[in-house]
Design an enzyme around this catalytic site. Sequence first.
Site, PDB file in Angstrom:
ATOM      1  CE1 TYR A  66      -0.966   6.765   4.952  1.00 39.11           C
ATOM      2  CE2 TYR A  66      -3.104   6.426   3.928  1.00 39.11           C
ATOM      3  CZ  TYR A  66      -1.764   6.749   3.829  1.00 39.11           C
ATOM      4  OH  TYR A  66      -1.237   7.066   2.614  1.00 39.11           O
ATOM      5  CD  GLU A  68       0.893  10.335   7.096  1.00 40.93           C
ATOM      6  OE1 GLU A  68       0.394  11.368   7.580  1.00 40.93           O
ATOM      7  OE2 GLU A  68       1.000  10.137   5.877  1.00 40.93           O
ATOM      8  CG  ASP A 221      23.723  -0.019   5.050  1.00 42.21           C
ATOM      9  OD1 ASP A 221      23.196  -1.041   5.530  1.00 42.21           O
ATOM     10  OD2 ASP A 221      23.476   0.402   3.903  1.00 42.21           O
ATOM     11  CB  THR A 247      17.774  -4.452   4.495  1.00 44.61           C
ATOM     12  OG1 THR A 247      18.914  -5.310   4.528  1.00 44.61           O
ATOM     13  CG2 THR A 247      17.989  -3.349   3.496  1.00 44.61           C
ATOM     14  CE  LYS A 250      20.718  -6.496   1.329  1.00 45.98           C
ATOM     15  NZ  LYS A 250      20.078  -5.234   1.732  1.00 45.98           N
ATOM     16  NE  ARG A 256      12.727  -6.759  -1.270  1.00 49.88           N
ATOM     17  CZ  ARG A 256      13.732  -7.580  -1.549  1.00 49.88           C
ATOM     18  NH1 ARG A 256      13.586  -8.880  -1.469  1.00 49.88           N
ATOM     19  NH2 ARG A 256      14.899  -7.092  -1.902  1.00 49.88           N
TER      20      ARG A 256
HETATM   21  N1  DSN Z   1      21.525  -4.229  -3.807  1.00 54.23           N
HETATM   22  C1  DSN Z   1      21.593  -5.034  -2.613  1.00 54.23           C
HETATM   23  C2  DSN Z   1      22.681  -6.054  -2.707  1.00 54.23           C
HETATM   24  O1  DSN Z   1      22.534  -6.891  -3.570  1.00 54.23           O
HETATM   25  O2  DSN Z   1      23.649  -6.056  -1.963  1.00 54.23           O
HETATM   26  C3  DSN Z   1      21.687  -4.237  -1.404  1.00 54.23           C
HETATM   27  O3  DSN Z   1      20.683  -3.311  -1.352  1.00 54.23           O
END
Ligand code: DSN
Length: 471
Positions: A66, A68, A221, A247, A250, A256
Amino acid sequence: MSSSIPIPNDFNKMLYEDISVYDPEVNELIEKETWRQFSGLELIASENLTSLAVMQANGSILTNKYSEGLPGARYYGGNEHIDVLENLTRERALKAFNLDPKVWGVNVQPYSGSTANFAAFTALIQPQDRIMGLGLPDGGHLTHGYYTAKKKITASSIYFQSFPYRVDPATGLIDYEQLATNANLFKPRLVVCGGSAYPRDWEYERLRKIADGQGAYLMSDMAHISGLVAAAEQNSPFEYCDVVTTTTHKTLRGPRAGLIFFRKDKDDLESRVNAAVFPACQGGPHNNTIAGICVALKQAAEPAFKDYAKQVRANAAAMANVLFKHGYRLQTDGTANHLILWDLRPIGLTGSKIEKICDAVHITLNKNAVAGDTSALVPGGVRIGSSALTSRSMFEKDVEQVAEFLHRVVQISLQAQKEAGSKKLKDFVDAFEGTGESAKLVKELKEDVKNFCIKFPLPSVVDSSTIKQFD
Ligand code: DSN
């Protein structure tokens, strides 16, 4: 210590047992998924295949801790190593995107992109303030304010007033002029850019002007394209935005999770973003994931990653060219990034039908709305990405073969549609799962796809001969 401590034979024995021995049920599911990833084509544009080192960090003992708070100011003891790790991750994040630490800071604790976005909204605006993001059917993301006539779908439309901007139905390109006009009327406090299914780059300078015209914040984003941004293969949102979220799994190819970058020289954004992540939206950071992010960011700063990102774009373009050669229509007439939006309406097919046949032949992609779709329930296209194929060490000639497989999927779909005798999805599925010509073609293609895929290594699996075969 000179010798190993004996493993206890009591209530703690399970703590030392290998998953294959202790839980063969879950272990088999992992093995099956490994086979699926190895023997299939991964075309989902938001997915990628991460590295062995990222997985080792992600599956490490750091999950126990932990922490925080922030480095040096925690609510728990024992964080001397975690503090170093989080600081290193922050340094690497700024370095990967070539950011000056005097101007930019980053919070590396968000559990995912959706929590990063909600925390960013919490930091930037007040409940019921107005936001404008690219509409979901136009390639935007759910968390950028999506709602329907009947329902407020995501927290971003439940807690904020949202009005989408759109792409021009004729070109598929963002209609910046209409956005400027609507922003003048709607007067947003926040303009959000970035999307999930937009095959072109973003005009950040133009968006900045629109936001400034309303005294609004500009947030990007960049989840889908962050790996390409790190490699300077797309415009950088950092030049014009106040906050940038992403994120990490990707095109960036990490575990993730999410990140929030903020300008340090504006409106006390540093403390606002940090407080919005914890304690406003989250509890303890997932330190094992942060270690995975840290490793992925080291990789993203390497020259080899730039080569990877270039190849991702080249592969998307190569697939687009083959599809063009077969006479298909692609939204925006092609791609400038890692994804293609394939408009199936001119050939009388739907995204759902292509997705179903693809699933049956070891090809994974997803149905997607295309510009001008009238029904969200029957999307007229599919989305195809090149990030995972490129991680499997495929080059142009390989992905051209992938596009030929997709052409065969279309031919089989047209055959199945003919055999079905109706436009209903259920009849279509019954047809290719039956005994007719389309069923035979599905079996042949499935075999061809599998035999093609198993020639390419699967990231993180050093010895592919250890992968257990399931069909
Ligand atoms: N839902 C995802 C996508 O497939 O683009 C993004 O979070």
